[in-house]
Design an enzyme around this catalytic site. Sequence first.
Site, short mmCIF file in Angstrom:
data_model
loop_
_atom_site.label_atom_id
_atom_site.label_comp_id
_atom_site.label_asym_id
_atom_site.label_seq_id
_atom_site.Cartn_x
_atom_site.Cartn_y
_atom_site.Cartn_z
N GLU A 182 0.80 -1.09 -0.04
CA GLU A 182 0.08 -0.07 0.02
C GLU A 182 0.66 1.33 0.01
OE1 GLU A 182 -0.90 2.23 3.53
OE2 GLU A 182 -2.51 0.81 3.74
N ASP A 206 -5.45 -4.09 -2.58
CA ASP A 206 -5.30 -2.83 -2.61
C ASP A 206 -3.95 -2.12 -2.92
OD1 ASP A 206 -4.54 -3.22 0.12
OD2 ASP A 206 -5.09 -1.33 0.89
#
Length: 420
Positions: free
Chosen positions: A125, A182
């Site tokens: 991330e 993500d």
Amino acid sequence: MRSKPTRVEPVGPRGPGRRARLLAALAAAALSLPAAAQEPRMQEPRLPEPRMPDSRSQEPGPTTVPPATALPSSPRPEGPKVPQAGPTLAGTLPDQGAWRTYRSQFVTEQGRVIDTANDRISHSEGQGYGMLLAVAAGDRAAFERIWGWTRANLMVRGDELTAWRWAPDKRPAVADMNNATDGDILVAWALTEAAEAWDEPSYRTAARRIAVEFGRKTILFKDPHGPLILPGVSGFSAQERADGPLINLSYWVFPAFQRLGLVAPEYDWAAVIRSGIGFLRQARFGPAGLPTEWISTKGEALRPADGFPPLFSYNAIRIPLYLAWAGVGQPEDLAPFRRLWGGIDRERLPVVDTADGKPVEWLTEPGYGAIPALVACAADGTPWPENLATVQPNQNYYPTTLHLLSLIAARQRYPSCLKR
């Protein structure tokens, strides 16, 4: 995968220590993992983040696709025409002083983005966010360093995805070979933007490889609810959890899906956006109508996932950021967040127990306030607060990152809010 912030304040007479231990035990029991160690940062309490389900391996190797209620579809050979892409990212961070502050505090010379509130680890991330910010600031040299470190240290799984966590004080530094979807989405999006900004074919090729891989392994396009994003290749499917598949709505990075058609047009990214908005409308839990971090999609109705605290917390505050940034959905989709953050106490964000709608902790670092500012701007054109015009020093990685991303979103979608 989201890290834990610092500077949170306890609510109620019980104090944070007992609650933190209880929640850590709950998460650990649910995942059959040891409770995460508390991080002695600034000597203030924090709620523990439930860890990614573990897929430990001594040697990196290919990871099989987990079984689920619906198998991910393969890319269509004759994909549709590329839909109208969202706005380009390059040049949307003109505040070079803010970027230099960020780069000096959180990006090493080697290109590792440091999560200062989480034992100084790095994760996919953070690398993705760092790459996005470098493109927005027009800093190709920094982009190359961050991308180079990511390739060398996180792309060790044996496929095109990244391992989610790198710990500087552990050997091996990557102990869990699971990905965080993500993070892969952010890295692919950043590479797409870099390819557009600097006309570099190698960035476009890398973006496509990552996007096709997570599309194949973690997006269940044929799920009855609509395209469903598994938070990781392992640990979240119907076969691996009794309440699976699980989702985390902060993994719907809506502005990324508006751009990934440039590199992977065979996937129906518009359908992914629609499903995320649909899930959000179904995930209005408790009196405050807020989504929890982890959500079970088993059955017809969504519900908070088993074994996780039913909190609107550190991950979920990104949902309205991405929604407003992409300019998708309807005004009522932002309404629960607008109500939550529209009161007198706007300088800190509550972590909310969705069961009763009451705050259990507070996020107090100033950068967090940029998300409510963006939501207010998107909802009714509220001018951007002067005290949030640029980042403030001496904050941690996460609130500073969210602050810069919110400023970029406002500049891209709502520039009138920034005018003085």
